[in-house]
Scaffold this active site. Sequence first.
Site, PDB file in Angstrom:
ATOM      1  N   SER A   1      -7.690   5.602 -12.136  1.00  0.00           N
ATOM      2  CA  SER A   1      -7.154   4.344 -11.586  1.00  0.00           C
ATOM      3  C   SER A   1      -6.530   3.464 -12.664  1.00  0.00           C
ATOM      4  CB  SER A   1      -8.269   3.575 -10.866  1.00  0.00           C
ATOM      5  OG  SER A   1      -9.359   3.353 -11.743  1.00  0.00           O
TER       6      SER A   1
ATOM      7  N   ASN B   1     -19.952  -0.295 -10.757  1.00  0.00           N
ATOM      8  CA  ASN B   1     -19.856  -0.786  -9.377  1.00  0.00           C
ATOM      9  C   ASN B   1     -19.868  -2.311  -9.330  1.00  0.00           C
ATOM     10  OD1 ASN B   1     -19.946   1.891  -8.831  1.00  0.00           O
ATOM     11  ND2 ASN B   1     -22.010   1.904  -7.945  1.00  0.00           N
TER      12      ASN B   1
ATOM     13  N   HIS C   1      10.149 -19.656  24.831  1.00  0.00           N
ATOM     14  CA  HIS C   1      10.791 -18.460  25.409  1.00  0.00           C
ATOM     15  C   HIS C   1      12.245 -18.310  24.937  1.00  0.00           C
ATOM     16  CE1 HIS C   1       7.440 -18.433  28.405  1.00  0.00           C
ATOM     17  NE2 HIS C   1       7.630 -19.756  28.348  1.00  0.00           N
TER      18      HIS C   1
ATOM     19  N   SER D   1      29.146  -8.663   2.107  1.00  0.00           N
ATOM     20  CA  SER D   1      29.212  -7.279   2.582  1.00  0.00           C
ATOM     21  C   SER D   1      30.174  -6.506   1.696  1.00  0.00           C
ATOM     22  CB  SER D   1      29.697  -7.271   4.027  1.00  0.00           C
ATOM     23  OG  SER D   1      30.314  -6.027   4.337  1.00  0.00           O
TER      24      SER D   1
ATOM     25  N   LYS E   1      31.603 -11.904   5.413  1.00  0.00           N
ATOM     26  CA  LYS E   1      30.162 -11.998   5.647  1.00  0.00           C
ATOM     27  C   LYS E   1      29.416 -12.834   4.604  1.00  0.00           C
ATOM     28  CE  LYS E   1      28.087 -10.315   8.500  1.00  0.00           C
ATOM     29  NZ  LYS E   1      27.580  -8.948   8.664  1.00  0.00           N
TER      30      LYS E   1
ATOM     31  N   GLU F   1      15.714 -12.155   5.354  1.00  0.00           N
ATOM     32  CA  GLU F   1      15.398 -10.861   5.973  1.00  0.00           C
ATOM     33  C   GLU F   1      14.362 -10.107   5.140  1.00  0.00           C
ATOM     34  OE1 GLU F   1      19.524  -9.658   8.201  1.00  0.00           O
ATOM     35  OE2 GLU F   1      19.546  -9.771   6.039  1.00  0.00           O
TER      36      GLU F   1
ATOM     37  N   GLN G   1     -12.236   2.326  -4.471  1.00  0.00           N
ATOM     38  CA  GLN G   1     -11.234   2.177  -5.528  1.00  0.00           C
ATOM     39  C   GLN G   1      -9.845   1.955  -4.920  1.00  0.00           C
ATOM     40  OE1 GLN G   1     -11.386   4.672  -9.181  1.00  0.00           O
ATOM     41  NE2 GLN G   1      -9.499   5.562  -8.412  1.00  0.00           N
TER      42      GLN G   1
HETATM   43  N1  ARG Z   1     -12.801   2.681 -10.798  1.00  0.00           N
HETATM   44  C1  ARG Z   1     -13.799   2.499  -9.779  1.00  0.00           C
HETATM   45  C2  ARG Z   1     -13.326   1.515  -8.745  1.00  0.00           C
HETATM   46  O1  ARG Z   1     -12.325   0.930  -8.926  1.00  0.00           O
HETATM   47  C3  ARG Z   1     -15.052   2.016 -10.376  1.00  0.00           C
HETATM   48  C4  ARG Z   1     -15.777   3.146 -10.954  1.00  0.00           C
HETATM   49  C5  ARG Z   1     -17.040   3.378 -10.300  1.00  0.00           C
HETATM   50  N2  ARG Z   1     -17.114   4.784 -10.236  1.00  0.00           N
HETATM   51  C6  ARG Z   1     -18.158   5.414  -9.842  1.00  0.00           C
HETATM   52  N3  ARG Z   1     -18.063   6.703  -9.797  1.00  0.00           N
HETATM   53  N4  ARG Z   1     -19.238   4.794  -9.493  1.00  0.00           N
HETATM   54  O2  ARG Z   1     -13.954   1.344  -7.717  1.00  0.00           O
END
Ligand code: ARG
Length: 460
Positions: free
Chosen positions: A22, A109, A155, A276, A282, A289, A321
Amino acid sequence: MKLWGGRFESGPSEVFERFSGSLAFDRRLIDADIRGSQAFARALERVGILTADERARIVQALEQIREEAGEAEFFEGADDEDVHTLVIRKLQEHAGAVAEKIHTGRSRNEQVSLDVRLWLREECDRVRGLLAEGMGALLELAARYPDAVIPGYTHTRRAQAVLWPHYLLAYFEMFARDWERFGEARKRANLLPLGSGALAGSGFPFDREEMARDLGFDGVTANSMDVSGDRDFALDFLYAASVTMLHLSRLAEDWILYSGEEFGWLELGDGVTSGSSLMPQKKNPDSLELIRGKSGRVVGSLTSLLFTMKGLPMTYNRDMQEDKEPLFETADQLSGALEMARVVIESARLDPEKPLAAAEDSWVVATDLAEALARAGMPFHASHRLVGRLVLESVRAGKRPADWTAEELARFAPEFTPEIARLLDPKAGMQSREVRGGTGPRAVAAALEEARARLAQMQR
Ligand code: ARG
């Protein structure tokens, strides 16, 4: 480097590493990750895991890493699993063996939750600043045409006359609610998750309140399992962003129409429109948009994370993740759209004659007439019917309200007194709507004043 590996006999396959990494996107969290780790080092000192000297070396090395992270080559060739791993590897390079202790009693975590919360806090503040700037631009545009009259629609049919500032203040209210929503999202994100461990609570006696103060949090989270499995703070942000984009998209939709030839009310600046490649005449409202178009992406991001989370068993699962890309993508699109909207608003010029003519060409005064009859004592259903007949007759004869004289109107029905005939002018009818929140000129002037005061409050 890996933060795990002891129980494995061989390393991850190249495909798995590529698939699961990541760093390419969570590197955006590096500043938050470093701040979090510095605070964590101080906490480790307080529970006796680090000496004062070790803590100082770690904090100092992290500071240096923060500075280096600003340089382009910092991430070059980095193949770490995520930003948390990268920071620890860099810490090892800078501070040596003492880096081995930084992860004591901490899980990625909770770290990922911490980092995103820290990042979100600032993002919410930034978005609120952009919202306030947009609201300021709306108020200026309102003040430029304080008496302009437009037909309000339901409407997509002309309904009742309203003041141009009243219309703009409707959007002011939407953005003011958005501003509040981001404040609430910030408040819920602003709790310290550290100390939760992987899911069961840390095995070290951290003073979590002290850590919270260190990192500027309002308090601490209450349940370690909840922390490990929670992404509500990301969803709150995505929801607030989706609603804001929805408001921007509706404003864009209005103005795409209002600036087109069929309406011709608004002129958008050259700087926010494009031509355009084929049709020389235009002047296209591409900025609006794209605001409308990007709103779809943001709502998609909210949906994407809702679906990611909905079937996850307690607690952390690697699926989570997948929160980051929608979150970062949303922050980018939202900031871009808010900034663009402000510039478009600043560039807009109203031709007040056009919407006034649209109001006068229609029967937006019908409700004013019916209500005046009711004020004079006629039951409203009867007055509604009577004015309905007047409109039918006029449509048949091709007559606009201004084509009726007071005498003709009295001949049509004697209940139409000269006083009521005045209401054939849409500006006159608006004066009966001085109820708070209505489009009466005095009510709107007061609302504008109040909006200015509220905005000043928001910008403090
Ligand atoms: N990169 C992970 C996330 O963004 C956190 C890593 C935790 N990975 C794990 N195997 N517990 O959630």
